[in-house]
Each structure stands twice: as structure tokens, then as C-alpha cells.
Scaffold this active site. Structure first.
Site: not given
Length: 300
Positions: A128, A216, A284, A98, A125, A256
Site C-alpha cells: 500500500q 484511513d 496497488r 495477509r 502494509h 487506502c
């Protein structure tokens, strides 16, 4: 050939479908392809969902996850990305990271002989997005093909990966982003080559008739210095009940997380009956487990 997952489009449409089929299966059905092996989880940016979901995914696949913060490794400060990658692949069957800059992941993948998984970068991502697709198909009880997916907010890494997975699965995507926070021409052309996707500056236009409405945070990690400017730019882009009422009667809301109630989403929406954000968050784990298993050669 070693497969990596840095962006959703590293998978074909058929492969996305295969990952989603794996994600829908109980963990024990996938076996234990990581039995007795490790998975390095490198985190330049902290995260609750990403750490917990990925660690548990590795455990359910029989492996041992080792969580490592950037201050313990120092990508390109203490050691080069390439040196870290070459050393860690001698200990682990999977490398996952990440990071702030997507370019670090591409450099890892160039020298890695084991799968590299993007846990988030400034560009993409993918895990996700796979969890988002899994959630939407669970809600529908069938494929996402032919459905309308709306996204309201910043055209960021989350938006980009969401569009990719939806288009590969045959859905239509409508973005509503304020001026200055939209795609550029190259990005528009790239996504339109995948399917039916458009951009508008009017949230109501994007959401009208949508089966799913996504958003988001307006201020992602690392953008705190621009918080006030961003809040002003995104005024009028809050997903509230009035906006959701323009969507399809049975539309669902997704985010998310983390969410900031009163900014990108109203509390009555994210905490209301149209929200599936916690189902989405739980997925997830299933998306991470399935993606890693797929990269290790497991097929439905």
C-alpha cells in the site's frame, strides 16, 4: 540470498526508487519471471484490492496465483506457520500473506527459501505504501523529495508504512493522531532516524501547507468491538473541505480504502476534485507487480 518484503524498510532508499521505476513501466517490459510458476496468496483477512491487485500482478509476470483462505490452511491452528511455509515453497516461487499478526510473517521468512511478501499485517502494509508513493509522484510529475505529507487519524499499520516510504524518499511527514492513538517513544525514535517526522494532536497543524493529505478508517478489521470508543476518540479528525483548505492550494487527498464517508473523510473531499483515491487504488496492481519482480531479481 532470498529477499523478503515484510516492511518498507526491508528496502533501502535506492531500492524503493528502483521498485517505483519498475512500477511505472508497462508490464511487458518486466518480462515473465514467473513463467510456469505459482504464487501462494494466503489470506487470513479478506480484501478486494489486495486480492485482485496481487493476483493480476502474478498473472502479468507470467505466473499462476492460488488464493487460499485461512480456513483452508489454518495457520497455527491446523498446521504451524513453519510447516505451511515449508510445504508451499515446494509448489510456488513466491509466498504472500495477509495476516492478523506480523509475527507470522517473520516466522515464514525465517524458514522460506522463496520470497515472502506482506500483503498486510497488524504492523505494516508495504505494498500500500509503495502504491501511495507511486501515486504522489505521478501527481507531482517528479520525485517526492522535499514535499510535505500529512496523515490524519490512527497511527496504524498504514500510517507506519506510509511514513517509512515517504522518509526514505526524502519527504517530510506530519502526523495528527488523537491521544491514545499515537506512536510510542520507540516508534518515534525509529522513524526520526529515517528523516523529518513529527506528531501532533491537532489536525490543522499537521495539514497546514501539506502537498498531500492521507487518512484511513478509524475502525480497522478486527477492531469492531471498539468502534464506538474509537469514533468518540477521533471526533474532530474528519478530513473535510475546511481541513483540506489549510493544505497547499494544489494538495491532493489519499485514502487506502475502504472509506467511511462522514467519519474519517467527508464525501465532498473523497468524491471531489482533490481526491486521487481511485488512481491510488489502481496503483496497488503496479506496486505489487513491481515489488514481486524486484524480489525475483528484476531491476530497472
Amino acid at each position: 540470498m532470498t529477499r523478503h518484503l515484510l516492511e518498507v524498510v526491508d528496502l533501502t532508499a535506492a531500492e524503493v526508487r528502483a521498485v517505483l521505476e519498475l512500477a511505472a513501466r508497462p508490464p511487458e517490459v518486466l518480462g515473465r519471471p514467473l513463467e510456469g510458476q505459482g504464487a501462494a496468496l494466503l489470506f487470513e483477512k479478506p480484501s478486494a484490492r489486495t486480492r485482485h491487485s496481487t493476483e493480476m500482478a502474478v498473472v502479468q509476470l507470467g505466473g499462476h496465483p492460488i488464493y487460499t483462505r485461512d480456513e483452508e490452511v489454518g495457520l497455527d491452528s491446523r498446521e504451524s506457520v513453519e510447516d505451511v511455509t515449508r510445504v508451499l515453497q515446494g509448489y510456488h516461487r513466491v509466498l504472500a500473506a495477509r495476516v492478523y499478526e506480523h509475527e507470522k510473517l517473520t516466522r515464514m521468512a525465517k524458514v522460506a527459501d522463496v520470497p515472502v511478501v506482506n500483503l498486510l499485517s497488524d504492523r505494516a502494509h508495504p505494498l500500500q505504501a509503495l502504491a501511495d508513493a507511486l501515486t504522489m509522484e505521478q501527481v507531482l510529475g517528479g520525485p517526492l523529495s522535499g514535499r510535505l505529507v500529512a496523515y490524519v487519524g490512527d497511527y496504524n499499520n498504514v500510517a507506519r508504512s506510509l511514513a517509512e516510504v515517504c522518509l526514505l524518499l526524502g519527504a517530510t511527514v506530519r502526523f495528527a493522531c488523537p491521544h491514545g492513538y499515537q506512536w510510542d517513544d520507540a516508534e518515534r525514535e525509529r522513524l526520526q532516524a529515517l528523516g523529518d517526522v513529527t506528531m501532533t494532536g491537532r489536525p490543522a497543524e499537521a495539514v497546514a501547507g501539506a502537498d498531500f493529505v492521507h487518512t484511513d478508517t478509524w475502525v480497522s478489521m478486527g477492531q469492531e468491538a471498539d468502534a464506538q470508543i474509537r469514533k468518540q476518540a477521533f471526533e474532530g479528525f474528519t478530513v473535510d473541505d475546511a481541513l483540506m483548505d489549510l493544505a497547499a492550494p494544489d494538495a491532493r487527498f489519499l485514502h487506502c480504502l475502504p472509506a467511511y464517508r462522514g467519519l474519517e473523510v467527508a464525501a465532498e473531499v473523497i468524491d471531489g476534485p482533490r481526491s486521487v483515491v481511485f488512481q491510488q487504488g489502481h496503483n496497488r496492481l503496479h506496486a505489487a507487480r513491481a515489488a514481486i519482480a524486484f524480489l525475483l531479481g528484476i531491476r530497472p
